[in-house]
Design a protein around this motif. Structure first.
Motif, PDB file in Angstrom:
ATOM      1  N   VAL A 191      -1.108 -11.447   1.416  1.00  0.00           N
ATOM      2  CA  VAL A 191      -0.941 -11.602   2.950  1.00  0.00           C
ATOM      3  C   VAL A 191       0.257 -12.706   3.084  1.00  0.00           C
ATOM      4  O   VAL A 191       1.188 -12.571   3.745  1.00  0.00           O
ATOM      5  N   TRP A 192      -0.249 -13.861   2.505  1.00  0.00           N
ATOM      6  CA  TRP A 192       0.684 -14.894   2.541  1.00  0.00           C
ATOM      7  C   TRP A 192       2.172 -14.572   2.022  1.00  0.00           C
ATOM      8  O   TRP A 192       3.165 -14.773   2.687  1.00  0.00           O
ATOM      9  N   ALA A 238      -2.167  -9.749  -5.999  1.00  0.00           N
ATOM     10  CA  ALA A 238      -3.502  -9.579  -5.404  1.00  0.00           C
ATOM     11  C   ALA A 238      -4.313  -9.202  -6.775  1.00  0.00           C
ATOM     12  O   ALA A 238      -5.336  -9.565  -7.094  1.00  0.00           O
ATOM     13  N   ILE A 283     -11.208 -12.289  -2.685  1.00  0.00           N
ATOM     14  CA  ILE A 283     -10.701 -12.867  -1.537  1.00  0.00           C
ATOM     15  C   ILE A 283      -9.244 -13.541  -2.041  1.00  0.00           C
ATOM     16  O   ILE A 283      -8.377 -13.559  -1.165  1.00  0.00           O
ATOM     17  N   ILE A 284      -9.235 -14.283  -2.807  1.00  0.00           N
ATOM     18  CA  ILE A 284      -8.096 -15.001  -3.404  1.00  0.00           C
ATOM     19  C   ILE A 284      -6.689 -14.082  -3.550  1.00  0.00           C
ATOM     20  O   ILE A 284      -5.838 -14.571  -2.934  1.00  0.00           O
ATOM     21  N   ALA A 297      -0.439 -10.124   8.572  1.00  0.00           N
ATOM     22  CA  ALA A 297      -1.923 -10.357   8.797  1.00  0.00           C
ATOM     23  C   ALA A 297      -2.481  -9.409   9.723  1.00  0.00           C
ATOM     24  O   ALA A 297      -3.728  -8.792   9.481  1.00  0.00           O
ATOM     25  N   PHE A 335      -5.691 -13.045   0.147  1.00  0.00           N
ATOM     26  CA  PHE A 335      -4.874 -14.260   0.712  1.00  0.00           C
ATOM     27  C   PHE A 335      -3.527 -14.185   0.197  1.00  0.00           C
ATOM     28  O   PHE A 335      -2.480 -14.456   0.872  1.00  0.00           O
ATOM     29  N   VAL A 336      -3.129 -14.206  -1.192  1.00  0.00           N
ATOM     30  CA  VAL A 336      -2.026 -14.351  -1.953  1.00  0.00           C
ATOM     31  C   VAL A 336      -1.031 -13.166  -1.146  1.00  0.00           C
ATOM     32  O   VAL A 336       0.125 -13.374  -0.866  1.00  0.00           O
TER      33      VAL A 336
END
Length: 337
Positions: free
Chosen positions: A36-37, A136, A29-30, A54, A33-34
């Motif tokens: 996509v950010w 990721a 999950i982390i 996103a 997030f990284v």
């Protein structure tokens, strides 16, 4: 006696009340997030709109998870469909087992669907996301640390990974291949960022560079692993996969650079339309302001003209009344005399 080593977690699950927080899933999950950010920042820098990465990731991530799991189950089918094994375990993704090759392949299908719905070229989106994907993976590899899996040969180096006794593993210290690959992925991300700025990579070449660089590292890291795997001509299956994909990525970079040199000028038509609409609105406002100023000037000119005419009429009437006054007085004096 080992004086220094990397300890493994005693458990891969932390219970938050009735909710189990699994280290493997948390790392995945982390990583998402990284990716996509950071991909969003690069997409905006390329001229795209915030949030587009996103929106497309909503398609790419589920496809990627399914693809990664399918690749793992197919290439390690004996873990789930052999005698004494429970085939239901093939669906227990939290226990580990995601093949990056299947994740990227099927994830690309999901990304293609998302890009097509938005009218965006897939290669440009992939270029923006490439270093984020590498980061990721760097995060996701720590999930293997929580599960005490995918380690290398036994070693006594100071950075060795200590593995405890458990199912399908023997206690000891081993090469931390999860750490090697995590650090390699960070290096790949930095390489892609540098090359993209230096050479203005476009049309999928930044993504292809990520693939080639990752495969180069994965080949030697995979060669160090000792977990069970299928072999072809003495090499692990994933080593052959890395070599083949590396060659394909390099060939794509060479051919793409010749056929479609340079970089895309427009990556998201909707973003350009939005900018044009804002510019058009500004021009209309400026024209309206100019018309208003012109109208005010004309109104002022008309007012001045009317004032001048009124003044001229007043002076004329005053002059006429002045001329009549002496005549009246003279006539009066004559009559009096």
């Amino acid at each position: 006696m080992d004086l220094a080593y990397i300890p493994s977690p005693s458990t891969g699950v932390i219970d938050l009340g009735p909710i189990p927080l699994r280290g493997y899933a948390f790392c995945i999950i982390i990583g998402v997030f990284v990716a996509v950010w950071f991909g969003n920042k690069r997409w905006i820098a390329r001229g795209g709109r915030a949030g587009t990465v996103a929106d497309i990731a909503v398609w790419a991530v589920p496809f990627g998870l399914v693809g990664g799991r399918l690749y793992h189950v197919i290439t390690d089918y004996q873990l789930y469909f052999s005698d004494g094994e429970d085939w239901v375990d093939a669906f227990k993704i939290w226990q580990g087992g995601l093949g990056i090759w299947g994740a990227i392949a099927l994830g690309a299908v999901g990304a293609w669907i998302g890009c097509r719905r938005r009218g965006i070229p897939l290669p440009a989106w992939a270029d923006a996301l490439a270093p984020g994907i590498a980061l990721a993976q760097a995060c996701g590899r720590w999930g293997n640390w929580f599960n005490q899996e995918l380690y290398g040969r036994a070693t006594d180096v100071p950075w060795a990974l200590k593995i405890s006794e458990g199912p399908n593993r023997v206690a000891g210290t081993y090469h931390p291949t999860f750490l090697y690959e995590s650090l390699w992925c960070i290096g790949v991300a930095l390489l892609v960022i540098w090359a993209d700025r230096r050479f203005k990579l476009g049309h999928g070449r930044a993504f292809a560079l990520y693939v080639a660089a990752y495969c180069a590292g994965r080949a030697w890291i995979e060669y160090m692993r000792v977990d069970e795997a299928h072999h072809i001509l003495g090499l692990r299956l994933n080593v052959w996969t890395a070599l083949i994909v590396f060659v394909l990525a390099v060939v794509y970079i060479v051919i793409s650079a010749r056929v479609r040199p340079g970089r895309e000028e427009i990556v998201e038509p909707e973003a350009v339309d939005a900018v044009d609409a804002v510019d058009a609105g500004g021009v209309e406002d400026a024209e309206a302001g100019a018309d208003a100023e012109s109208g005010d000037a004309e109104s002022g000119s008309d007012a001045e003209s009317r004032d001048a005419e009124a003044g001229s009429d007043a002076e004329s009437r005053h002059a006429e009344s002045g001329a009549d006054a002496p005549k009246t007085n003279g006539a009066a004096e004559t009559a009096k005399g």
